[in-house]
Scaffold this active site. Structure first.
Site, PDB file in Angstrom:
ATOM      1  CE1 TYR A 158      -3.075  -2.994   0.405  1.00  0.00           C
ATOM      2  CE2 TYR A 158      -3.655  -2.233   2.585  1.00  0.00           C
ATOM      3  CZ  TYR A 158      -3.820  -3.129   1.555  1.00  0.00           C
ATOM      4  OH  TYR A 158      -4.740  -4.138   1.674  1.00  0.00           O
ATOM      5  CG  HIS A 192      -0.996  -8.615  -0.026  1.00  0.00           C
ATOM      6  ND1 HIS A 192      -0.643  -7.299   0.076  1.00  0.00           N
ATOM      7  CD2 HIS A 192      -2.329  -8.614  -0.234  1.00  0.00           C
ATOM      8  CE1 HIS A 192      -1.716  -6.538  -0.071  1.00  0.00           C
ATOM      9  NE2 HIS A 192      -2.752  -7.318  -0.262  1.00  0.00           N
TER      10      HIS A 192
HETATM   11  N1  LIG Z   1      -5.834  -8.795   1.721  1.00  0.00           N
HETATM   12  C1  LIG Z   1      -6.162  -8.209   0.586  1.00  0.00           C
HETATM   13  O1  LIG Z   1      -5.761  -8.623  -0.516  1.00  0.00           O
HETATM   14  C2  LIG Z   1      -7.069  -7.009   0.626  1.00  0.00           C
HETATM   15  C3  LIG Z   1      -7.757  -6.628  -0.543  1.00  0.00           C
HETATM   16  C4  LIG Z   1      -8.594  -5.510  -0.483  1.00  0.00           C
HETATM   17  C5  LIG Z   1      -8.738  -4.828   0.721  1.00  0.00           C
HETATM   18  N2  LIG Z   1      -8.052  -5.205   1.839  1.00  0.00           N
HETATM   19  C6  LIG Z   1      -8.175  -4.469   3.115  1.00  0.00           C
HETATM   20  O2  LIG Z   1      -9.552  -4.277   3.371  1.00  0.00           O
HETATM   21  C7  LIG Z   1      -9.809  -2.892   3.485  1.00  0.00           C
HETATM   22  C8  LIG Z   1     -11.228  -2.565   3.042  1.00  0.00           C
HETATM   23  O3  LIG Z   1     -11.396  -2.846   1.670  1.00  0.00           O
HETATM   24  P1  LIG Z   1     -11.518  -1.678   0.576  1.00  0.00           P
HETATM   25  O4  LIG Z   1     -10.549  -0.629   0.884  1.00  0.00           O
HETATM   26  O5  LIG Z   1     -11.490  -2.397  -0.716  1.00  0.00           O
HETATM   27  O6  LIG Z   1     -12.939  -1.061   0.722  1.00  0.00           O
HETATM   28  P2  LIG Z   1     -14.280  -1.216   1.570  1.00  0.00           P
HETATM   29  O7  LIG Z   1     -13.990  -1.060   3.009  1.00  0.00           O
HETATM   30  O8  LIG Z   1     -14.996  -2.439   1.121  1.00  0.00           O
HETATM   31  O9  LIG Z   1     -15.049   0.038   1.015  1.00  0.00           O
HETATM   32  C9  LIG Z   1     -14.521   1.345   1.139  1.00  0.00           C
HETATM   33  C10 LIG Z   1     -15.462   2.301   0.435  1.00  0.00           C
HETATM   34  O10 LIG Z   1     -16.705   2.350   1.151  1.00  0.00           O
HETATM   35  C11 LIG Z   1     -16.968   3.709   1.539  1.00  0.00           C
HETATM   36  N3  LIG Z   1     -17.586   3.635   2.864  1.00  0.00           N
HETATM   37  C12 LIG Z   1     -17.050   3.108   3.996  1.00  0.00           C
HETATM   38  N4  LIG Z   1     -17.925   3.163   5.011  1.00  0.00           N
HETATM   39  C13 LIG Z   1     -19.050   3.757   4.530  1.00  0.00           C
HETATM   40  C14 LIG Z   1     -20.300   4.098   5.105  1.00  0.00           C
HETATM   41  N5  LIG Z   1     -20.606   3.829   6.372  1.00  0.00           N
HETATM   42  N6  LIG Z   1     -21.217   4.717   4.303  1.00  0.00           N
HETATM   43  C15 LIG Z   1     -20.935   4.996   3.007  1.00  0.00           C
HETATM   44  N7  LIG Z   1     -19.769   4.691   2.397  1.00  0.00           N
HETATM   45  C16 LIG Z   1     -18.825   4.074   3.166  1.00  0.00           C
HETATM   46  C17 LIG Z   1     -15.625   4.382   1.547  1.00  0.00           C
HETATM   47  O11 LIG Z   1     -15.771   5.747   1.256  1.00  0.00           O
HETATM   48  P3  LIG Z   1     -15.169   6.891   2.225  1.00  0.00           P
HETATM   49  O12 LIG Z   1     -13.727   6.555   2.459  1.00  0.00           O
HETATM   50  O13 LIG Z   1     -15.381   8.146   1.456  1.00  0.00           O
HETATM   51  O14 LIG Z   1     -15.994   6.811   3.492  1.00  0.00           O
HETATM   52  C18 LIG Z   1     -14.898   3.696   0.405  1.00  0.00           C
HETATM   53  O15 LIG Z   1     -15.281   4.249  -0.842  1.00  0.00           O
HETATM   54  C19 LIG Z   1      -8.682  -2.245   2.668  1.00  0.00           C
HETATM   55  O16 LIG Z   1      -8.551  -0.868   2.944  1.00  0.00           O
HETATM   56  C20 LIG Z   1      -7.516  -3.093   3.051  1.00  0.00           C
HETATM   57  O17 LIG Z   1      -7.028  -2.702   4.328  1.00  0.00           O
HETATM   58  C21 LIG Z   1      -7.223  -6.307   1.811  1.00  0.00           C
END
Ligand SMILES: NC(=O)c1ccc[n+]([C@@H]2O[C@H](COP(=O)([O-])OP(=O)(O)OC[C@H]3O[C@@H](n4cnc5c(N)ncnc54)[C@H](OP(=O)(O)O)[C@@H]3O)[C@@H](O)[C@H]2O)c1
Length: 270
Positions: free
Chosen positions: A46, A102
């Site tokens: 990241y 990862h």
């Molecule tokens: N191990 C892996 O390969 C892997 C892969 C993907 C992700 N991850 C981890 O998982 C985390 C989460 O996944 P992600 O980043 O893909 O996204 P996510 O948490 O599924 O979604 C984030 C999105 O949702 C919005 N959001 C969050 N809470 C909200 C709410 N209460 N109401 C409205 N909109 C909301 C955020 O906007 P705002 O920021 O504008 O609120 C952002 O656009 C990552 O950051 C990472 O740490 C790990």
């Protein structure tokens, strides 16, 4: 080959930091800790470990009250110790709570890497080790060949990826499934989610997080907004009844023609 389990419990909702960098990442991590988040998820890939570390220090929580998770990029295979020491340095901590591979390499590649993970745990540089985006057969292969099962498999989880077989497989081996991407990998406009949210006077995002709770799956969710960070911690303020959970479970099966949906093997790595 069963695992020893985690030496701690992952919170229901951890803070995700993918796509946040620099001052924004530091600010969001600090605000999240102030709101009550106690587990922060990052990854070498990241490019934000230094900013996340700054946010952790500014958050003011005691180190032992926090769980810090980072992930090793498979393209750094062969440089495990160097990469770990750099993560510790950038984050400004003496140990990680959880270090994850990862994404899987081929079986031999994952095994070679995993052996270095086991050494890092034995040296006390990390409290627990795990994997991410591994299929159950890849988890079993790694555990059988190394004699050490991962404590965690972090995978895309949500209605679209709902796979009771994966949960059962991991639970039987004392491997914690931690979900990632609860929102970005799911159809937030799905009528079942919207109707459930309306019934409870909640947002669709909160319903999705509560659905994880009903399945006993801790998840990692990202938001850059203090109001949404706070809303995402409100999962303990309401519950879904079994028929509501079952209706949401069926969303993935409908989309894919069977349980599990397109990401049942672990989803994308990010
Ligand atoms: N191990 C892996 O390969 C892997 C892969 C993907 C992700 N991850 C981890 O998982 C985390 C989460 O996944 P992600 O980043 O893909 O996204 P996510 O948490 O599924 O979604 C984030 C999105 O949702 C919005 N959001 C969050 N809470 C909200 C709410 N209460 N109401 C409205 N909109 C909301 C955020 O906007 P705002 O920021 O504008 O609120 C952002 O656009 C990552 O950051 C990472 O740490 C790990």
């Amino acid at each position: 080959m069963n695992g020893d389990g985690l030496p701690f419990t992952l919170p229901r909702v951890s803070l995700g930091t993918w796509r946040m960098r620099g001052p924004e990442a530091a600010t969001v991590v600090r605000e999240a800790i102030a709101l009550g988040y106690r587990c922060v998820d990052t990854a070498t890939g990241y490019g934000n470990e230094e900013a996340v570390g700054a946010g952790i220090r500014a958050g003011g929580a005691d180190r032992e009250d926090l769980l810090i998770v980072t992930k090793f990029p498979e393209e750094d295979a062969g440089r495990e110790r160097e990469t770990l020491l750099r993560s510790l340095d950038l984050l400004g901590v003496e140990y990680l709570d959880l270090w994850l591979i990862h994404a899987p390499l081929d079986a031999d590649g994952s095994l070679a890497l995993w052996e270095r993970f086991v050494e890092a745990r034995e040296k006390g540089l990390v409290r627990a080790i795990g994997v991410s985006n591994f299929r159950p057969d890849q988890v079993d292969d790694l555990a059988a060949r190394s004699g050490v099962a991962p404590a965690v498999n972090q995978v895309a989880f949500g209605p679209r990826h709902f796979d009771p077989a994966l949960a059962g497989h991991h639970a039987a081996r004392r491997i914690t499934v931690q979900g990632h991407s609860p929102f970005s990998e799911n159809d937030l406009a799905h009528p079942v989610l919207r109707a459930t949210a309306e019934r409870h006077g909640r947002g669709v995002h909160q319903v999705l997080l509560r659905w994880h709770v009903e399945h006993g799956v801790p998840t990692v969710a990202k938001s850059a907004s203090p109001a949404r960070l706070a809303a995402n911690l409100e999962v303990s303020e309401f519950s879904l009844d079994p028929s509501e959970v079952a209706a949401i479970d069926r969303i993935g099966a409908e989309a894919s023609g069977g349980p599990g949906g397109p990401g049942a093997s672990g989803g994308r790595a990010s």
